[in-house]
Design a protein around this motif. Structure first.
Motif, PDB file in Angstrom:
ATOM      1  N   GLU A 141       0.826  -1.196   0.000  1.00  0.00           N
ATOM      2  CA  GLU A 141       0.000   0.000   0.000  1.00  0.00           C
ATOM      3  C   GLU A 141       0.865   1.253   0.000  1.00  0.00           C
ATOM      4  O   GLU A 141       0.590   2.226  -0.705  1.00  0.00           O
ATOM      5  N   ALA A 142       1.950   1.221   0.775  1.00  0.00           N
ATOM      6  CA  ALA A 142       2.846   2.380   0.841  1.00  0.00           C
ATOM      7  C   ALA A 142       3.531   2.625  -0.498  1.00  0.00           C
ATOM      8  O   ALA A 142       3.739   3.772  -0.909  1.00  0.00           O
ATOM      9  N   PHE A 143       3.874   1.529  -1.190  1.00  0.00           N
ATOM     10  CA  PHE A 143       4.546   1.654  -2.481  1.00  0.00           C
ATOM     11  C   PHE A 143       3.659   2.388  -3.481  1.00  0.00           C
ATOM     12  O   PHE A 143       4.100   3.300  -4.184  1.00  0.00           O
ATOM     13  N   PHE A 144       2.384   2.008  -3.552  1.00  0.00           N
ATOM     14  CA  PHE A 144       1.481   2.621  -4.520  1.00  0.00           C
ATOM     15  C   PHE A 144       0.945   3.964  -4.042  1.00  0.00           C
ATOM     16  O   PHE A 144       0.380   4.719  -4.826  1.00  0.00           O
ATOM     17  N   ALA A 145       1.099   4.267  -2.762  1.00  0.00           N
ATOM     18  CA  ALA A 145       0.646   5.555  -2.244  1.00  0.00           C
ATOM     19  C   ALA A 145       1.650   6.664  -2.523  1.00  0.00           C
ATOM     20  O   ALA A 145       1.348   7.843  -2.322  1.00  0.00           O
ATOM     21  N   LYS A 146       2.838   6.304  -2.988  1.00  0.00           N
ATOM     22  CA  LYS A 146       3.848   7.317  -3.274  1.00  0.00           C
ATOM     23  C   LYS A 146       3.465   8.131  -4.510  1.00  0.00           C
ATOM     24  O   LYS A 146       2.813   7.632  -5.420  1.00  0.00           O
ATOM     25  N   GLY A 147       3.907   9.371  -4.526  1.00  0.00           N
ATOM     26  CA  GLY A 147       3.932  10.119  -5.771  1.00  0.00           C
ATOM     27  C   GLY A 147       5.294   9.893  -6.416  1.00  0.00           C
ATOM     28  O   GLY A 147       6.302   9.718  -5.724  1.00  0.00           O
ATOM     29  N   LYS A 180       9.517  -2.991 -11.462  1.00  0.00           N
ATOM     30  CA  LYS A 180       9.878  -2.481 -10.132  1.00  0.00           C
ATOM     31  C   LYS A 180      11.349  -2.823  -9.918  1.00  0.00           C
ATOM     32  O   LYS A 180      11.713  -3.968  -9.664  1.00  0.00           O
ATOM     33  N   LEU A 181      12.213  -1.814 -10.052  1.00  0.00           N
ATOM     34  CA  LEU A 181      13.647  -2.035  -9.966  1.00  0.00           C
ATOM     35  C   LEU A 181      14.171  -1.819  -8.553  1.00  0.00           C
ATOM     36  O   LEU A 181      15.356  -1.937  -8.305  1.00  0.00           O
ATOM     37  N   GLY A 182      13.274  -1.519  -7.654  1.00  0.00           N
ATOM     38  CA  GLY A 182      13.614  -1.290  -6.262  1.00  0.00           C
ATOM     39  C   GLY A 182      12.492  -0.508  -5.616  1.00  0.00           C
ATOM     40  O   GLY A 182      11.550  -0.080  -6.291  1.00  0.00           O
ATOM     41  N   ASP A 183      12.560  -0.284  -4.316  1.00  0.00           N
ATOM     42  CA  ASP A 183      11.513   0.482  -3.643  1.00  0.00           C
ATOM     43  C   ASP A 183      11.478   1.921  -4.122  1.00  0.00           C
ATOM     44  O   ASP A 183      10.472   2.610  -3.974  1.00  0.00           O
ATOM     45  N   ASN A 184      12.580   2.386  -4.721  1.00  0.00           N
ATOM     46  CA  ASN A 184      12.683   3.785  -5.110  1.00  0.00           C
ATOM     47  C   ASN A 184      12.974   3.968  -6.601  1.00  0.00           C
ATOM     48  O   ASN A 184      13.493   5.010  -7.007  1.00  0.00           O
ATOM     49  N   LEU A 185      12.647   2.980  -7.408  1.00  0.00           N
ATOM     50  CA  LEU A 185      12.863   3.118  -8.846  1.00  0.00           C
ATOM     51  C   LEU A 185      11.904   2.218  -9.607  1.00  0.00           C
ATOM     52  O   LEU A 185      11.849   1.012  -9.368  1.00  0.00           O
ATOM     53  N   VAL A 186      11.143   2.831 -10.516  1.00  0.00           N
ATOM     54  CA  VAL A 186      10.193   2.115 -11.361  1.00  0.00           C
ATOM     55  C   VAL A 186      10.438   2.515 -12.807  1.00  0.00           C
ATOM     56  O   VAL A 186      10.689   3.687 -13.102  1.00  0.00           O
ATOM     57  N   PRO A 198      10.679   8.285  -6.301  1.00  0.00           N
ATOM     58  CA  PRO A 198       9.689   8.915  -5.415  1.00  0.00           C
ATOM     59  C   PRO A 198       9.783  10.431  -5.437  1.00  0.00           C
ATOM     60  O   PRO A 198      10.883  11.003  -5.473  1.00  0.00           O
ATOM     61  N   ALA A 199       8.624  11.083  -5.447  1.00  0.00           N
ATOM     62  CA  ALA A 199       8.599  12.542  -5.415  1.00  0.00           C
ATOM     63  C   ALA A 199       9.119  13.027  -4.067  1.00  0.00           C
ATOM     64  O   ALA A 199       8.850  12.429  -3.029  1.00  0.00           O
ATOM     65  N   SER A 200       9.883  14.088  -4.107  1.00  0.00           N
ATOM     66  CA  SER A 200      10.439  14.622  -2.852  1.00  0.00           C
ATOM     67  C   SER A 200       9.407  15.446  -2.119  1.00  0.00           C
ATOM     68  O   SER A 200       8.430  15.894  -2.685  1.00  0.00           O
TER      69      SER A 200
END
Length: 307
Positions: A129-135, A252-258, A305-307
């Motif tokens: 849920e947190a992954f998809f809730a990111k901008g 999904k290349l990582g929690d912080n890269l798509v 992820p958006a800052s």
């Protein structure tokens, strides 16, 4: 992709092309028997695939290298299909390559909760849920948008745009802006002509892509890391919009890269965006050479992820 081989007739044709227009000499030629992904660098996990080579192609190998895991890679200068040359600059995995004996590639994983006497182990909650809730924000340095032009019926050249920006909102609303001034063909005068004659950047400095991604429909990418998805999108050029449905590969290349990449080229026609007069002027400026009024477009867009 087959192993190194004796040069065929197609290979001889490719060799002539190499002399005519390649940046350097080929070390050897390689037959590509299967659809093959082309990466930006020889890397065991971080490289981005930005194009797909078709079956039955003949590739010019410019350089060889190994990634940190010991896998062997070939850098291609161009490839030919049915005697038509396609310029590229990227890396493919060498045929029959396997990691050297004893080599392992470490996998990064989330920590597993440890069971105690009083409480059994529980799976991590809320990560999906947190992954998809990111901008998400487009990373221009790791993104590519290429298009192919064909002139005189047989001369095929790959062009690109260098300035991209965009975002994906938590609800899936996505927008990518393409700065048309950043068109790059490798020839300065041609860049200038395309900017002002074809794109008319004084009035229309940007093209935009808008889309709505359904987070539930792409939910499996969190667990499986990679999936194909039919993405409805709208392309707007020169104030004219056209809807497309584009098969894309989401990774999904990582929690912080798509990564979102075209699964196959998308054909865009000048007639769909009122660019016929601009194409005619471009042709006249280049000596009345015929230019095919449609272009296959490929892309690989990286998001952080958006800052």
């Amino acid at each position: 992709m087959a192993t190194r081989h004796v040069m065929t007739a197609a290979g001889c044709f490719a060799a002539m092309l190499a002399v005519a227009g390649s940046a350097g000499a080929c070390e050897f030629y390689e037959a590509i028997d299967n659809r093959t992904e082309l990466f930006d660098k020889p890397d065991s996990g971080a490289g981005l695939a930005f194009a797909v080579l078709p079956e039955t192609a003949q590739a010019c190998v410019m350089e060889q290298a190994a990634d940190p895991a010991g896998h062997k890679w070939y850098r291609l200068g161009f490839y030919t299909v049915a005697n038509v040359k396609y310029n590229v600059d990227g890396w493919v995995r060498a045929p029959g390559d396997a990691a050297p004996a004893g080599t392992t590639v470490a996998a990064v994983s989330e920590p597993t909760p440890v069971a105690t006497q009083d409480e059994p182990a529980k799976p991590q909650q809320g990560a999906k849920e947190a992954f998809f809730a990111k901008g998400w924000t487009l990373d221009n340095a790791r993104s590519r948008l290429n298009f192919v032009t064909i002139k005189k019926g047989t001369v095929v050249e790959t062009q690109k745009f260098g300035d991209l920006s965009g975002s994906v909102a938590p609800g899936g609303e996505a927008e990518v802006k393409i700065k048309l001034e950043s068109v790059s063909t490798g020839i300065d005068i041609r860049d200038v002509r395309m900017r002002f004659l074809l794109f008319d950047i004084d009035q229309f400095p940007e093209a935009t892509i808008t889309a709505k991604i359904d987070p539930q429909a792409i939910g499996q990418v969190f667990d499986e890391a990679r999936m194909t998805y039919d993405l409805p999108l709208t392309l707007t050029v020169r104030g004219i919009s056209k809807d497309f449905t584009v098969p894309v590969v989401i990774s999904k290349l990582g929690d912080n890269l798509v990564s979102v990449a075209s699964a196959s080229p998308v054909t865009v026609s000048t007639a769909d965006f009122g660019m016929e007069d601009g194409l005619k002027k471009l042709s006249e400026a280049a000596g009345d050479i015929p230019i095919t009024p449609s272009s296959p477009v490929t892309f690989e867009l990286a998001f952080v992820p958006a800052s």
